[in-house]
Design a protein around this motif. Structure first.
Motif, PDB file in Angstrom:
ATOM      1  N   ILE A   1       0.830  -1.206   0.000  1.00 34.44           N
ATOM      2  CA  ILE A   1       0.000   0.000   0.000  1.00 34.44           C
ATOM      3  C   ILE A   1       0.863   1.254   0.000  1.00 34.44           C
ATOM      4  O   ILE A   1       0.715   2.146  -0.842  1.00 34.44           O
ATOM      5  CB  ILE A   1      -0.938   0.000   1.225  1.00 34.44           C
ATOM      6  CG1 ILE A   1      -1.918  -1.171   1.152  1.00 34.44           C
ATOM      7  CG2 ILE A   1      -1.679   1.331   1.326  1.00 34.44           C
ATOM      8  CD1 ILE A   1      -2.727  -1.357   2.423  1.00 34.44           C
ATOM      9  N   VAL A   2       1.794   1.336   0.950  1.00 31.30           N
ATOM     10  CA  VAL A   2       2.487   2.606   1.167  1.00 31.30           C
ATOM     11  C   VAL A   2       3.593   2.866   0.158  1.00 31.30           C
ATOM     12  O   VAL A   2       3.891   4.033  -0.146  1.00 31.30           O
ATOM     13  CB  VAL A   2       3.044   2.700   2.609  1.00 31.30           C
ATOM     14  CG1 VAL A   2       1.922   2.560   3.617  1.00 31.30           C
ATOM     15  CG2 VAL A   2       4.129   1.667   2.872  1.00 31.30           C
TER      16      VAL A   2
ATOM     17  N   THR B   1       1.053   9.496  -0.441  1.00 30.24           N
ATOM     18  CA  THR B   1       0.204  10.026   0.633  1.00 30.24           C
ATOM     19  C   THR B   1       0.019   8.990   1.734  1.00 30.24           C
ATOM     20  O   THR B   1       0.060   9.314   2.934  1.00 30.24           O
ATOM     21  CB  THR B   1      -1.162  10.448   0.068  1.00 30.24           C
ATOM     22  OG1 THR B   1      -0.959  11.444  -0.939  1.00 30.24           O
ATOM     23  CG2 THR B   1      -2.050  11.000   1.165  1.00 30.24           C
ATOM     24  N   ALA B   2      -0.175   7.738   1.332  1.00 27.89           N
ATOM     25  CA  ALA B   2      -0.329   6.669   2.320  1.00 27.89           C
ATOM     26  C   ALA B   2       0.953   6.479   3.118  1.00 27.89           C
ATOM     27  O   ALA B   2       0.912   6.255   4.338  1.00 27.89           O
ATOM     28  CB  ALA B   2      -0.715   5.367   1.620  1.00 27.89           C
ATOM     29  N   ARG B   3       2.091   6.601   2.451  1.00 29.85           N
ATOM     30  CA  ARG B   3       3.366   6.448   3.150  1.00 29.85           C
ATOM     31  C   ARG B   3       3.547   7.560   4.187  1.00 29.85           C
ATOM     32  O   ARG B   3       4.010   7.322   5.306  1.00 29.85           O
ATOM     33  CB  ARG B   3       4.526   6.450   2.157  1.00 29.85           C
ATOM     34  CG  ARG B   3       5.874   6.134   2.797  1.00 29.85           C
ATOM     35  CD  ARG B   3       6.954   5.915   1.771  1.00 29.85           C
ATOM     36  NE  ARG B   3       7.302   7.123   1.056  1.00 29.85           N
ATOM     37  CZ  ARG B   3       6.996   7.370  -0.220  1.00 29.85           C
ATOM     38  NH1 ARG B   3       6.316   6.492  -0.922  1.00 29.85           N
ATOM     39  NH2 ARG B   3       7.362   8.511  -0.804  1.00 29.85           N
TER      40      ARG B   3
ATOM     41  N   ALA C   1       3.648   9.393   9.830  1.00 24.73           N
ATOM     42  CA  ALA C   1       3.148  10.264  10.899  1.00 24.73           C
ATOM     43  C   ALA C   1       2.756   9.443  12.124  1.00 24.73           C
ATOM     44  O   ALA C   1       2.897   9.903  13.267  1.00 24.73           O
ATOM     45  CB  ALA C   1       1.955  11.060  10.395  1.00 24.73           C
ATOM     46  N   ILE C   2       2.263   8.227  11.908  1.00 24.79           N
ATOM     47  CA  ILE C   2       1.880   7.357  13.022  1.00 24.79           C
ATOM     48  C   ILE C   2       3.104   6.792  13.724  1.00 24.79           C
ATOM     49  O   ILE C   2       3.188   6.773  14.959  1.00 24.79           O
ATOM     50  CB  ILE C   2       0.981   6.208  12.515  1.00 24.79           C
ATOM     51  CG1 ILE C   2      -0.339   6.755  11.975  1.00 24.79           C
ATOM     52  CG2 ILE C   2       0.726   5.182  13.620  1.00 24.79           C
ATOM     53  CD1 ILE C   2      -1.159   5.720  11.214  1.00 24.79           C
ATOM     54  N   VAL C   3       4.070   6.350  12.933  1.00 29.56           N
ATOM     55  CA  VAL C   3       5.182   5.568  13.478  1.00 29.56           C
ATOM     56  C   VAL C   3       6.327   6.440  13.968  1.00 29.56           C
ATOM     57  O   VAL C   3       6.926   6.164  15.015  1.00 29.56           O
ATOM     58  CB  VAL C   3       5.682   4.557  12.419  1.00 29.56           C
ATOM     59  CG1 VAL C   3       6.932   3.832  12.904  1.00 29.56           C
ATOM     60  CG2 VAL C   3       4.584   3.553  12.093  1.00 29.56           C
ATOM     61  N   HIS C   4       6.672   7.507  13.244  1.00 30.83           N
ATOM     62  CA  HIS C   4       7.922   8.213  13.516  1.00 30.83           C
ATOM     63  C   HIS C   4       7.980   8.835  14.908  1.00 30.83           C
ATOM     64  O   HIS C   4       9.027   8.800  15.564  1.00 30.83           O
ATOM     65  CB  HIS C   4       8.175   9.278  12.448  1.00 30.83           C
ATOM     66  CG  HIS C   4       8.618   8.702  11.141  1.00 30.83           C
ATOM     67  ND1 HIS C   4       8.854   9.467  10.021  1.00 30.83           N
ATOM     68  CD2 HIS C   4       8.864   7.426  10.773  1.00 30.83           C
ATOM     69  CE1 HIS C   4       9.232   8.697   9.022  1.00 30.83           C
ATOM     70  NE2 HIS C   4       9.242   7.456   9.443  1.00 30.83           N
TER      71      HIS C   4
ATOM     72  N   ILE D   1      13.335   1.133  -3.913  1.00 34.28           N
ATOM     73  CA  ILE D   1      14.461   2.062  -4.058  1.00 34.28           C
ATOM     74  C   ILE D   1      13.961   3.458  -4.400  1.00 34.28           C
ATOM     75  O   ILE D   1      14.419   4.467  -3.841  1.00 34.28           O
ATOM     76  CB  ILE D   1      15.452   1.546  -5.121  1.00 34.28           C
ATOM     77  CG1 ILE D   1      16.196   0.302  -4.596  1.00 34.28           C
ATOM     78  CG2 ILE D   1      16.449   2.638  -5.518  1.00 34.28           C
ATOM     79  CD1 ILE D   1      17.061  -0.389  -5.629  1.00 34.28           C
ATOM     80  N   ALA D   2      12.975   3.546  -5.296  1.00 32.31           N
ATOM     81  CA  ALA D   2      12.459   4.845  -5.720  1.00 32.31           C
ATOM     82  C   ALA D   2      11.747   5.569  -4.589  1.00 32.31           C
ATOM     83  O   ALA D   2      11.675   6.809  -4.577  1.00 32.31           O
ATOM     84  CB  ALA D   2      11.517   4.676  -6.905  1.00 32.31           C
ATOM     85  N   ALA D   3      11.215   4.823  -3.612  1.00 28.92           N
ATOM     86  CA  ALA D   3      10.483   5.431  -2.508  1.00 28.92           C
ATOM     87  C   ALA D   3      11.403   6.098  -1.499  1.00 28.92           C
ATOM     88  O   ALA D   3      10.946   6.894  -0.675  1.00 28.92           O
ATOM     89  CB  ALA D   3       9.620   4.391  -1.807  1.00 28.92           C
ATOM     90  N   GLN D   4      12.704   5.786  -1.560  1.00 29.97           N
ATOM     91  CA  GLN D   4      13.669   6.368  -0.635  1.00 29.97           C
ATOM     92  C   GLN D   4      14.395   7.532  -1.295  1.00 29.97           C
ATOM     93  O   GLN D   4      14.245   7.792  -2.487  1.00 29.97           O
ATOM     94  CB  GLN D   4      14.678   5.305  -0.184  1.00 29.97           C
ATOM     95  CG  GLN D   4      14.065   4.156   0.603  1.00 29.97           C
ATOM     96  CD  GLN D   4      15.113   3.150   1.048  1.00 29.97           C
ATOM     97  OE1 GLN D   4      16.165   2.988   0.435  1.00 29.97           O
ATOM     98  NE2 GLN D   4      14.832   2.474   2.153  1.00 29.97           N
TER      99      GLN D   4
END
Length: 393
Positions: A72-73, A78-80, A85-88, A156-159
């Motif tokens: 999903i993320v 936006t989902a990521r 926001a929940i985890v960090h 990789i692209a998400a980072q």
């Protein structure tokens, strides 16, 4: 205690570097492990994740299905961001607890995959980035984690890309070779830099150069300054104090001692002597003992008093000059920097002087004093330039 940030893209071998540092004696705080702990079954973190993404992110036992969540993320920015926001915040709180629990003489390595993305670099004494070619990372992710190429490329692209990650690196460990080669680089980092750095921070000891060795212009000096300045700003917060790159390393094309000169503007020297000094020392910038001042221009006036701090990092000496905002020494440091940046002929003359003095007066004290006559004359040209251009600090 020395706080070290460790990061690298997925598949870079960051975890292998972390394991080797632990073998050498480091205390490891693993952000990924903490991120799993804060969303374990029964936690408020997991309940909030389910509320945000539905129970399709749970497995049959009611635990978080990380693969399902990842699908999903990593495909939806936006989902990521919602997940982060929940985890960090929970990860930051637990990380602070673990730092506080570490021994006072520890080298604490915080393994954070998203260190560059979330802007954590200034909070550490040093940032180590493990860098590996994307093609190698893709091969490792397929071999070691069974990822398809499309999934690996998506992760990789998400980072952050390599340029963004490398921009925060004080140390870049390339890992395109063998595991033994990576271990050798980590071992050298541990013994030559991290261990003495930790001792220097704990004992409030600054690295001092005693001889003058001119280095050729280094295009990375401004980047090194930027990382140091970010740490200084973080150390003195919430005070919003001006920080400037000054001296020869701030002038493009000018050979210089490989020492970064930085000016921190303070309201008064009393402020410099208070909590500010302790905060800077904690951040790895201890005060140098003794009285420090700048020679007045023109000569013969009252000396320009300041405070001088250095660096506890054995591989990156600096001079951190604390000068009162608006004082003659504060103004002069900025004026001479900008004058030399603007006038290539004066810059060339100064370089010729520096090379001659470095050859004939290699100890730092003699070298500094021998430059005074040139500065006594040059300040007149600088003031004329300032008047003709309307320069302001």
């Amino acid at each position: 205690m020395l706080r070290v940030g460790l990061t690298g893209g997925i598949g870079s071998g960051k975890s292998a570097a972390a394991r080797r540092l632990v073998e050498r004696g480091a205390v490891l705080i693993d952000a990924d492990q903490i991120a799993r702990e804060v969303v374990a079954p029964g936690t408020d973190g997991l309940a909030e994740v389910v509320a945000a993404f539905s129970d399709r992110v749970l497995d049959a036992d009611g635990a978080l299905d990380r693969a399902a969540l990842g699908e999903i993320v990593f495909a939806d920015g936006t989902a990521r961001q919602r997940l982060e926001a929940i985890v960090h915040a929970r990860v930051r709180a637990r990380t602070a607890e673990l730092f506080a629990a570490a021994p006072p003489d520890a080298v604490v390595v915080n393994d954070v995959p998203l260190l560059a993305e979330v802007g954590l670099a200034p909070t550490y004494h040093l940032v180590v980035v493990v860098s590996t070619e994307v093609s190698t990372r893709l091969q490792r992710l397929a071999r070691d984690r069974g990822m398809s190429r499309a999934e690996a490329e998506r992760r990789i692209a998400a980072q952050a890309d390599d340029a963004r990650r490398n921009a925060v690196a004080d140390v870049l460990l390339t890992n395109d070779g063998t595991l033994d080669q990576l271990h050798g680089a980590v071992d050298a980092l541990w013994h030559d830099r991290l261990v003495p750095f930790e001792s220097n921070v704990r004992h409030r000891r600054a690295v001092r150069a005693v001889r003058v060795t001119l280095a050729e212009p280094d295009p990375t000096w401004p980047d090194q300054y930027a990382r140091l300045a970010a740490r200084i700003r973080h150390a003195v917060a919430p005070a919003d104090l001006r920080v400037d790159h000054i001296g020869s390393t701030a002038v493009a094309g000018l050979a210089a001692k490989d020492i970064i000169d930085i000016q921190l503007s303070v309201p008064s020297l009393a402020d410099a002597d208070g909590q500010l000094a302790e905060r800077l020392a904690d951040a790895g910038f201890p005060r140098l003992p003794g009285d420090w001042w700048d020679s007045p221009r023109p000569p013969g006036g009252q000396r320009w008093e300041k405070r001088l701090h250095g660096s506890a990092d054995p591989a990156r000496p600096i001079h951190l000059h604390l000068r009162v905002t608006g004082s003659p020494g504060w103004r002069y440091a900025l004026l001479m920097r900008d004058h030399l940046r603007a006038d290539p002929d004066r810059r060339a003359g100064y370089l010729m002087l520096k090379r001659g003095l470095a050859a004939s007066a290699p100890d730092l004290g003699t070298y500094a004093m021998a430059k005074d006559p040139w500065f006594d004359e040059e300040h007149l040209r600088a003031e004329a330039w300032a008047a003709s251009t309307g320069w302001r600090p």
